[in-house]
Scaffold this motif. Structure first.
Motif, PDB file in Angstrom:
ATOM      1  N   UNK A   2     -10.064 -11.490 -57.493  1.00  0.00           N
ATOM      2  CA  UNK A   2      -9.976 -12.650 -56.600  1.00  0.00           C
ATOM      3  C   UNK A   2      -8.726 -12.546 -55.724  1.00  0.00           C
ATOM      4  N   UNK A  53     -16.147 -14.482 -48.422  1.00  0.00           N
ATOM      5  CA  UNK A  53     -15.172 -13.962 -49.378  1.00  0.00           C
ATOM      6  C   UNK A  53     -15.073 -14.853 -50.609  1.00  0.00           C
ATOM      7  N   UNK A  54     -14.998 -16.155 -50.350  1.00  0.00           N
ATOM      8  CA  UNK A  54     -14.926 -17.091 -51.471  1.00  0.00           C
ATOM      9  C   UNK A  54     -16.169 -16.962 -52.340  1.00  0.00           C
ATOM     10  N   UNK A 109      -9.456 -10.123 -52.832  1.00  0.00           N
ATOM     11  CA  UNK A 109     -10.337 -10.736 -51.824  1.00  0.00           C
ATOM     12  C   UNK A 109      -9.590 -11.785 -51.010  1.00  0.00           C
ATOM     13  N   UNK A 134     -15.222  -9.757 -43.339  1.00  0.00           N
ATOM     14  CA  UNK A 134     -15.907 -10.797 -44.101  1.00  0.00           C
ATOM     15  C   UNK A 134     -15.352 -12.165 -43.743  1.00  0.00           C
ATOM     16  N   UNK A 156     -10.349 -19.981 -53.221  1.00  0.00           N
ATOM     17  CA  UNK A 156     -10.117 -18.895 -54.176  1.00  0.00           C
ATOM     18  C   UNK A 156      -9.022 -19.282 -55.168  1.00  0.00           C
ATOM     19  N   UNK A 175      -9.808 -20.414 -58.723  1.00  0.00           N
ATOM     20  CA  UNK A 175     -10.195 -19.399 -59.707  1.00  0.00           C
ATOM     21  C   UNK A 175      -8.996 -18.524 -60.048  1.00  0.00           C
ATOM     22  N   UNK A 200     -18.498 -12.804 -58.343  1.00  0.00           N
ATOM     23  CA  UNK A 200     -18.073 -11.697 -59.210  1.00  0.00           C
ATOM     24  C   UNK A 200     -17.485 -12.242 -60.511  1.00  0.00           C
ATOM     25  N   UNK A 201     -16.674 -13.268 -60.384  1.00  0.00           N
ATOM     26  CA  UNK A 201     -16.056 -13.862 -61.577  1.00  0.00           C
ATOM     27  C   UNK A 201     -17.122 -14.399 -62.527  1.00  0.00           C
ATOM     28  N   UNK A 221     -18.111 -14.349 -52.725  1.00  0.00           N
ATOM     29  CA  UNK A 221     -18.060 -13.102 -53.494  1.00  0.00           C
ATOM     30  C   UNK A 221     -17.109 -13.244 -54.671  1.00  0.00           C
ATOM     31  N   UNK A 222     -15.928 -13.823 -54.410  1.00  0.00           N
ATOM     32  CA  UNK A 222     -14.942 -13.988 -55.475  1.00  0.00           C
ATOM     33  C   UNK A 222     -15.486 -14.799 -56.632  1.00  0.00           C
ATOM     34  N   UNK A 223     -16.069 -15.953 -56.314  1.00  0.00           N
ATOM     35  CA  UNK A 223     -16.623 -16.798 -57.379  1.00  0.00           C
ATOM     36  C   UNK A 223     -17.804 -16.109 -58.052  1.00  0.00           C
TER      37      UNK A 223
END
Lengths: 54, 222, 217, 261
Positions: free
Chosen positions: D111, A6-7, D114, A1, D51, D54, A13-14, A9-11
């Motif tokens: 997070x 990735x960033x 990831x 990825x 990231x 967050x 999902x959160x 997806x992270x944001x």
């Protein structure tokens, strides 16, 4: 990825996790409020409904 | 308080002597787990030797959790908790007594799996004193936490599933410290086994302090 | 006469169900009270509330002068409770069991052997495991375990259950004896004949409260 | 539709929390803008550093929530006994905060994993912080499981409070032992991805994000608290109804000569 993906997806999902929790809390409050025959005003939910997009 | 605690412990141990749950059922199961580990690790004697310390504590954790369960099931049976509550024994004494009985039972379990590991996994002991003290410290911490969480889960319909969920995270530092200390004692890794042993004693004392203070509450609400 | 149980408008909740819905009762020392009522009327809950096992959520509740809403444990050392269950460890032997109960109450074994004889348990059963006893014998052992602790307030939930006719008569004579010695006995029973001739006062419960009281003061 | 006036205790939204909710939403929108667009990529980590905005606030919030749970549990045990309502507001606060804490611990873990994948090249490192965090997560999941069990509310609250306090003394033990375990072990392998130098815009963005996420968390805890209160009111009303129902069934006494069983 890739890093950007990735960033994202992270944001994402959160946002989904926190928003669903918030929505669950609101809906539960409204349901019980209606059971008790109080609260339940539609304005209460529509205000906060916009929380879904975090 | 101490004589009352001994009374409770003697009662629990007498029941164990008669029913032989620890020796007759839990210990064979723990032994079986040692064999299963060998299957899982493809009987790689190097791996087994290296992991012996950790595998010992994992099978002790598994068997010990069952003994905790058993220790409180026999109180929930036939309303015995009510008799304990009515008996006017200091709850702290009940806490100490049950801890002592559990300590002895888990200790017996370990006396079965310990030698089995030495034989099955071909491990050698390089420091007997450390091994012994680490075992005592870990078992003590295990017993104290077990009684604390056992009483909390007892009487609940979901206790068989809830108890491990509550107990294992709390015991994870004990598992970690026990494994490291054993690895030093078994000579597979240089390290400070004594400090790890000390840590386990600290864990045991902290939880004993909580237990002495809170057991009255927990017993009452169970 | 001193008041042993003083309940005023007591409400108690088990789980989310109101088991006591406003109980008003005062019981004096030396009384022998029968609790009567259908299953689910609240007899067991009332007995457990008196013992401090069932928390009281409203009203005022005093037992032997202790306020249960402040400390539920305080009066327990003077109370003997016989519940539906016998509180026996199946894997112990009769002798070990009675020994355990006696030493928990801080008493000698000699007292314990008397109490076993009193309920009519044979000496030969002493070394039998509890699990091997019949239901009636277990009930007797449970009663003996209570005699051992010499309570001032006896709370007996169906003491006649599982006993044969001889055992029931023995039970009655035990209750009479301890009441005549000044202890208070409150018991629930469905055996109307045996109970009503014995009791000095009959309290009827329904839906978690008192509906009739032959000795209301 | 009933008016909310005068019954605000039973509503989960009040003008204040409504304002707080909008503030939180606006703050999060700005946070996304700052974190995802305005702030520059890191010299070492590149875009992956986003990231951070967050991940770090999430764990701060999680720690903060668990601290709130611990303090309110302590107050519940110490002060609750003599109060008429048994200090149940402390119990509610503890429960609400723990739930939000678990949510944000979960966010931290996801997070973090990831982020680890792009910087360390692996989702999981047996790094002291990761390991401690996952144990913390499970511990408080257990706490929530204990809270959900049906029991007398005060009894349940007391049990949960004791568990919260034990968990709290366990946090440093777990942290210390895991930390020590890792430092003893593999000293080198941890420095795979270098930490970003947090300066200037990144520093301010991080600080701002922490504030924005705090708004969200406070809003969540407040509403959850009120929903717990509503649940309690519902239970109490059901109980009152049951009592009056039982009392009204009182006459005539049907029970007197009942001999079954």
């Amino acid at each position: 990825m890739s890093e950007v993906a990735t960033v994202a997806v992270g944001w994402g999902v959160t946002a989904v996790a926190v928003a669903s929790y918030a929505l669950w809390v609101l809906l539960r409050g409204r349901t019980i409020g209606q059971e008790l025959d109080i609260g339940g005003s539609s304005s209460m939910l529509s205000d906060k409904d916009s929380t879904t997009d975090q | 308080m101490l004589p009352e605690a001994l009374l409770i412990a003697r009662k629990d141990l007498k029941i164990e002597m008669r029913s032989k749950v620890a020796l007759g059922q839990v210990a064979p199961l723990a032994l079986l787990i040692l064999v299963i580990f060998a299957f899982a690790l493809d009987a790689n004697s190097m791996l087994l030797k290296l992991g012996a310390g950790g595998l010992f504590w994992i099978s002790a954790l598994y068997g010990g959790t069952m003994l905790v369960q058993r220790s409180f099931d026999l109180e929930s049976e036939d309303g015995n908790f009510d008799a304990l509550r009515m008996s006017n024994i200091d709850p702290s004494a009940i806490f100490l007594g049950k801890t002592l009985a559990l300590f002895v039972q888990i200790g017996i379990l370990e006396l079965v799996i310990g030698p089995a590991i030495l034989i099955l996994y071909e491990t050698q002991v390089s420091d007997w004193l450390l091994l012994l003290l680490a075992a005592v410290a870990g078992t003590l911490a295990f017993a104290v936490c077990g009684v604390l969480w056992g009483v909390m889960a007892s009487g609940l319909r979901v206790r068989t599933t809830l108890l491990p969920l509550l107990l294992v995270p709390v015991l994870s530092p004990v598992l970690l410290a026990g494994s490291r200390a054993f690895e030093t004692a078994l000579g597979v890794r240089a390290g400070d086994g004594w400090t790890w042993t000390g840590l386990m004693f600290v864990i045991a004392s902290l939880h004993t302090a909580v237990g002495l203070g809170a057991f009255g509450f927990l017993l009452e609400e169970g | 006469m001193s008041i042993v149980v003083d309940f005023r408008d007591v409400v108690a909740v088990a789980g989310s169900f109101p088991v006591l819905t406003g109980v008003d009762v005062r019981i004096d020392a030396g009384e022998l009270v029968l609790l009567s009522g259908a299953n689910g009327a609240g007899k067991t809950s009332l007995l457990r509330a008196c013992a401090g096992l069932q928390p009281v959520s409203a009203g005022s509740a005093e037992v032997l002068g202790y306020d249960l809403r402040v400390d539920r444990r305080a009066p327990r050392r003077y109370i003997g409770l016989l519940g539906h269950e016998n509180c026996l460890y199946r894997d112990l032997r009769v002798r070990e069991h009675i020994e355990f109960r006696a030493s928990v109450a801080g008493l000698k074994m000699s007292d314990a052997s008397d109490s076993l004889a009193r309920v009519g348990l044979d000496d030969r059963l002493w070394s039998a495991p509890v699990a091997a006893l019949s239901a009636g014998q277990r009930r007797k052992l449970a009663i003996a375990s209570i005699i051992v602790s010499r309570p001032r307030l006896w709370l007996l939930d169906e003491p006649h259950a599982a006993l044969d006719s001889e055992g029931r008569l023995t039970m009655n004579s035990i209750m009479e004896e301890v009441a005549s010695l000044g202890a208070t006995v409150v018991f629930a029973s469905h055996d109307k004949e045996l109970s009503e001739q014995l009791a000095s006062r009959v309290i009827t419960m329904s839906n978690g409260r008192l509906t009739e009281d032959s000795g209301a003061s | 539709m009933t008016s909310a006036k005068g019954r605000s205790v039973k509503m989960t939204a009040t003008p204040f929390t409504r304002a707080l909710g909008f503030l939180a939403l606006a703050a999060v929108a700005v946070m996304a803008l700052l974190g995802l667009v305005v702030s520059p990529p890191d010299v070492v980590q590149g875009e992956a550093v986003r990231m951070l905005y967050l991940h770090v606030p999430a764990i701060w919030i999680a720690y903060g929530s668990f601290a709130v749970t611990s303090v309110s549990s302590l107050l519940f045990l110490r002060r609750g006994k003599r109060r008429e309502d048994k200090g149940r507001h402390y119990d509610r606060l503890g429960g609400a905060a723990a739930e939000v804490g678990v949510l944000f611990t979960g966010v931290t873990l996801i997070t973090g994993m990831l982020w680890g994948k792009v910087t360390w090249g692996t989702y999981w490192q047996w790094d002291a912080r990761l390991t401690t965090t996952v144990l913390l997560f499970v511990t408080y999941l257990g706490y929530l499981a204990l809270r959900r069990l049906p029991a007398d509310p005060v009894v349940r609250g007391r049990r949960a409070a004791i568990m919260a306090l034990i968990s709290f003394i366990n946090v440093p033990i777990v942290h210390y032992s895991v930390d020590w375990w890792r430092t003893l072990h593999q000293k080198a392998s941890l420095s795979v991805g270098r930490r970003p130098e947090i300066t200037g815009e990144m520093y301010w963005t991080l600080l701002y994000s922490a504030v924005a996420v705090t708004f969200v968390a406070v809003w969540l805890v407040t509403h959850r608290y009120r929903v717990i209160r509503l649940e309690e009111i519902r239970d109490e009303e059901m109980l009152t109804a049951l009592i009056s129902q039982r009392v009204s069934q009182d006459l005539p006494p049907v029970s007197d000569g009942d001999f079954d069983e």
